[in-house]
Design a protein around this motif. Structure first.
Motif, PDB file in Angstrom:
ATOM      1  N   GLN A   1     -21.313  -0.403 100.228  1.00 55.54           N
ATOM      2  CA  GLN A   1     -21.151   0.826 101.007  1.00 55.54           C
ATOM      3  C   GLN A   1     -22.466   1.597 101.089  1.00 55.54           C
ATOM      4  N   TYR A   2     -23.132   1.679  99.946  1.00 57.56           N
ATOM      5  CA  TYR A   2     -24.412   2.405  99.898  1.00 57.56           C
ATOM      6  C   TYR A   2     -25.423   1.780 100.856  1.00 57.56           C
ATOM      7  N   MET A   3     -25.551   0.456 100.836  1.00 55.24           N
ATOM      8  CA  MET A   3     -26.529  -0.217 101.682  1.00 55.24           C
ATOM      9  C   MET A   3     -26.203  -0.038 103.158  1.00 55.24           C
ATOM     10  N   ASP A   4     -24.926  -0.135 103.503  1.00 58.24           N
ATOM     11  CA  ASP A   4     -24.528   0.054 104.905  1.00 58.24           C
ATOM     12  C   ASP A   4     -24.905   1.452 105.390  1.00 58.24           C
ATOM     13  N   GLU A   5     -24.614   2.461 104.571  1.00 63.48           N
ATOM     14  CA  GLU A   5     -24.929   3.837 104.959  1.00 63.48           C
ATOM     15  C   GLU A   5     -26.437   4.069 105.010  1.00 63.48           C
ATOM     16  N   LEU A   6     -27.152   3.500 104.039  1.00 62.51           N
ATOM     17  CA  LEU A   6     -28.595   3.685 103.995  1.00 62.51           C
ATOM     18  C   LEU A   6     -29.264   3.100 105.232  1.00 62.51           C
ATOM     19  N   LEU A   7     -28.901   1.877 105.590  1.00 62.94           N
ATOM     20  CA  LEU A   7     -29.529   1.227 106.730  1.00 62.94           C
ATOM     21  C   LEU A   7     -29.170   1.903 108.048  1.00 62.94           C
ATOM     22  N   GLU A   8     -28.003   2.538 108.090  1.00 61.59           N
ATOM     23  CA  GLU A   8     -27.573   3.210 109.316  1.00 61.59           C
ATOM     24  C   GLU A   8     -28.162   4.612 109.437  1.00 61.59           C
ATOM     25  N   LYS A   9     -28.223   5.351 108.326  1.00 58.23           N
ATOM     26  CA  LYS A   9     -28.571   6.774 108.412  1.00 58.23           C
ATOM     27  C   LYS A   9     -29.925   7.125 107.803  1.00 58.23           C
ATOM     28  N   GLU A  10     -30.164   6.677 106.563  1.00 59.32           N
ATOM     29  CA  GLU A  10     -31.329   7.170 105.842  1.00 59.32           C
ATOM     30  C   GLU A  10     -32.595   6.396 106.133  1.00 59.32           C
ATOM     31  N   ALA A  11     -32.534   5.077 106.110  1.00 62.68           N
ATOM     32  CA  ALA A  11     -33.739   4.269 106.273  1.00 62.68           C
ATOM     33  C   ALA A  11     -34.485   4.536 107.586  1.00 62.68           C
ATOM     34  N   PRO A  12     -33.787   4.735 108.715  1.00 59.49           N
ATOM     35  CA  PRO A  12     -34.540   5.039 109.941  1.00 59.49           C
ATOM     36  C   PRO A  12     -35.316   6.352 109.848  1.00 59.49           C
ATOM     37  N   LYS A  13     -34.831   7.295 109.032  1.00 57.78           N
ATOM     38  CA  LYS A  13     -35.523   8.575 108.886  1.00 57.78           C
ATOM     39  C   LYS A  13     -36.593   8.505 107.807  1.00 57.78           C
ATOM     40  N   ARG A  14     -36.272   7.874 106.687  1.00 58.36           N
ATOM     41  CA  ARG A  14     -37.250   7.726 105.603  1.00 58.36           C
ATOM     42  C   ARG A  14     -37.745   6.283 105.607  1.00 58.36           C
ATOM     43  N   ASP A  15     -38.422   5.930 106.664  1.00 54.39           N
ATOM     44  CA  ASP A  15     -38.877   4.563 106.915  1.00 54.39           C
ATOM     45  C   ASP A  15     -39.866   4.133 105.827  1.00 54.39           C
ATOM     46  N   PRO A  16     -39.470   3.222 104.924  1.00 50.54           N
ATOM     47  CA  PRO A  16     -40.368   2.842 103.826  1.00 50.54           C
ATOM     48  C   PRO A  16     -41.575   2.040 104.293  1.00 50.54           C
ATOM     49  N   ILE A  17     -41.440   1.374 105.433  1.00 50.11           N
ATOM     50  CA  ILE A  17     -42.551   0.568 105.945  1.00 50.11           C
ATOM     51  C   ILE A  17     -43.644   1.471 106.515  1.00 50.11           C
ATOM     52  N   LEU A  18     -43.265   2.403 107.356  1.00 47.21           N
ATOM     53  CA  LEU A  18     -44.246   3.311 107.945  1.00 47.21           C
ATOM     54  C   LEU A  18     -44.873   4.193 106.865  1.00 47.21           C
ATOM     55  N   HIS A  19     -44.080   4.586 105.883  1.00 47.85           N
ATOM     56  CA  HIS A  19     -44.585   5.357 104.743  1.00 47.85           C
ATOM     57  C   HIS A  19     -45.740   4.601 104.083  1.00 47.85           C
ATOM     58  N   ALA A  20     -45.553   3.311 103.861  1.00 45.20           N
ATOM     59  CA  ALA A  20     -46.581   2.500 103.194  1.00 45.20           C
ATOM     60  C   ALA A  20     -47.763   2.214 104.100  1.00 45.20           C
ATOM     61  N   ILE A  21     -47.500   1.951 105.370  1.00 49.49           N
ATOM     62  CA  ILE A  21     -48.565   1.547 106.294  1.00 49.49           C
ATOM     63  C   ILE A  21     -49.672   2.581 106.362  1.00 49.49           C
ATOM     64  N   GLU A  22     -49.304   3.854 106.360  1.00 50.49           N
ATOM     65  CA  GLU A  22     -50.311   4.903 106.511  1.00 50.49           C
ATOM     66  C   GLU A  22     -51.255   4.960 105.303  1.00 50.49           C
ATOM     67  N   PHE A  23     -50.769   4.560 104.129  1.00 50.39           N
ATOM     68  CA  PHE A  23     -51.650   4.467 102.964  1.00 50.39           C
ATOM     69  C   PHE A  23     -52.355   3.112 102.923  1.00 50.39           C
ATOM     70  N   TYR A  24     -51.702   2.086 103.408  1.00 47.79           N
ATOM     71  CA  TYR A  24     -52.313   0.757 103.501  1.00 47.79           C
ATOM     72  C   TYR A  24     -53.549   0.811 104.397  1.00 47.79           C
ATOM     73  N   GLN A  25     -53.466   1.588 105.459  1.00 54.80           N
ATOM     74  CA  GLN A  25     -54.603   1.741 106.367  1.00 54.80           C
ATOM     75  C   GLN A  25     -55.792   2.426 105.689  1.00 54.80           C
ATOM     76  N   LEU A  26     -55.518   3.167 104.618  1.00 54.84           N
ATOM     77  CA  LEU A  26     -56.574   3.899 103.904  1.00 54.84           C
ATOM     78  C   LEU A  26     -57.035   3.163 102.644  1.00 54.84           C
ATOM     79  N   ARG A  27     -56.558   1.930 102.446  1.00 52.78           N
ATOM     80  CA  ARG A  27     -56.761   1.236 101.172  1.00 52.78           C
ATOM     81  C   ARG A  27     -58.222   0.981 100.837  1.00 52.78           C
TER      82      ARG A  27
END
Length: 311
Positions: free
Chosen positions: A166-192
């Motif tokens: 249930q948690y994963m279904d809700e996370l992928l539907e609601k939270e992950a698109p807003k708190r995108d872990p990939i984009l969060h990392a990419i912006e620091f990866y670009q500064l590595r």
């Protein structure tokens, strides 16, 4: 957890040149004036900022950095909660929703301050982009991080009674698109490759912690003896960290007053595996999570292996 879209007063255009107006940013709701308070926060030149997605090796790297910056003072590390030695920037506001007091745990910290945050680059203090203090970023496979986060919030009561599926279904539907872990990392990866940024991954820490410690010593201009190195490796081992009360967020746990807190208990440092999600999630759940992650990776023209520094 609910999130609301926020727009900072300005963006780190001096660090990354892109159309920042298209970068949607979210803060926990009700955000009140907290994003502005963080934006206007004073950053000290000798600050050390540890930034990650949640449950991505944050506590592990915090403990390591604190010890390196405090001459391997293991006695204090074993007697004082990590959250008090290295505060989580957003935590006080999450608990009390009082902007006036929210930044005091960080502001009252002796210098050099070691500050933890899960915020995206553009939501961090504006002075960070200009003064460029030391920033350490750790990335972990989002699937492993999400599993760990589930058990963390079951402890606190917020996810009590909800299955992992249930948690994963809700996370992928609601939270992950807003708190995108990939984009969060990419912006620091670009500064590595910036001299003030140290970017690593949970995988590299698991593969060769000694090498990460050596690299961090260079980054922080610190040295350790071989005896200290051996003590660090032991202190930072999974079993030692798991059994250490000061690194299991017991102080933080005590601040959360949720009616379901503690009805189900899991150790904060619980599994620590790379790829541990394969033991927890059903095949269809992994496929669903992979589709989301791959979509975000393709949209940003990067691979998971690149973000994990595996190629």
């Amino acid at each position: 957890m609910e999130y609301e879209e926020v727009t900072p007063k300005s963006y780190p255009v001096n660090l990354i040149k892109k159309d920042w107006t298209q970068r949607k940013l979210y803060y926990t709701s009700p955000a009140k004036s907290m994003p502005n308070a963080i934006y206007n926060m004073e950053v000290l030149d000798n600050d050390i900022w540890i930034v990650t997605n949640p449950k991505s090796g944050t506590t592990w790297i915090q403990e390591l950095v604190w010890l390196l910056m405090n001459d391997c003072n293991f006695d204090t590390a074993l007697s004082k909660d990590l959250e008090l030695r290295s505060p989580y920037l957003e935590f006080d506001f999450m608990i009390h929703r009082n902007v006036e007091r929210a930044l005091k745990p960080v502001q009252e910290l002796p210098s050099p301050r070691i500050i933890k945050s899960h915020l995206s680059l553009a939501l961090l203090p504006a002075q960070l982009w200009e003064k460029k203090p030391k920033v350490i970023y750790v990335f972990r496979d989002p699937k492993d991080a999400w599993i760990s986060n589930y058990y963390h919030f079951v402890n606190f009561g917020f996810q009590y009674g909800k299955t992992l599926e249930q948690y994963m279904d809700e996370l992928l539907e609601k939270e992950a698109p807003k708190r995108d872990p990939i984009l969060h990392a990419i912006e620091f990866y670009q500064l590595r490759n910036e001299p003030w940024v140290y970017y690593t991954s949970y995988n590299l820490m698991k593969q060769d912690l000694r090498k990460v410690i050596e690299n961090l010593c260079k980054f922080l201009n610190k040295t350790v003896t071989e005896q200290q190195m051996e003590r660090l490796l032991k202190h930072l081992s999974f079993e030692e960290m798991k059994n250490n009360p000061t690194t299991n967020h017991r102080w933080e746990y005590g601040q959360v007053q949720h009616p379901n807190r503690g009805k189900e208990v899991h150790n904060f440092i619980r599994s620590g595996k790379v790829g541990g999600h394969k033991e927890e999630l059903k095949a269809q759940q992994i496929e669903k999570a992979d589709r989301f992650i791959e979509g975000r990776l393709q949209a940003n023209q990067v691979t998971l292996e690149q973000l994990l520094l595996l190629k």
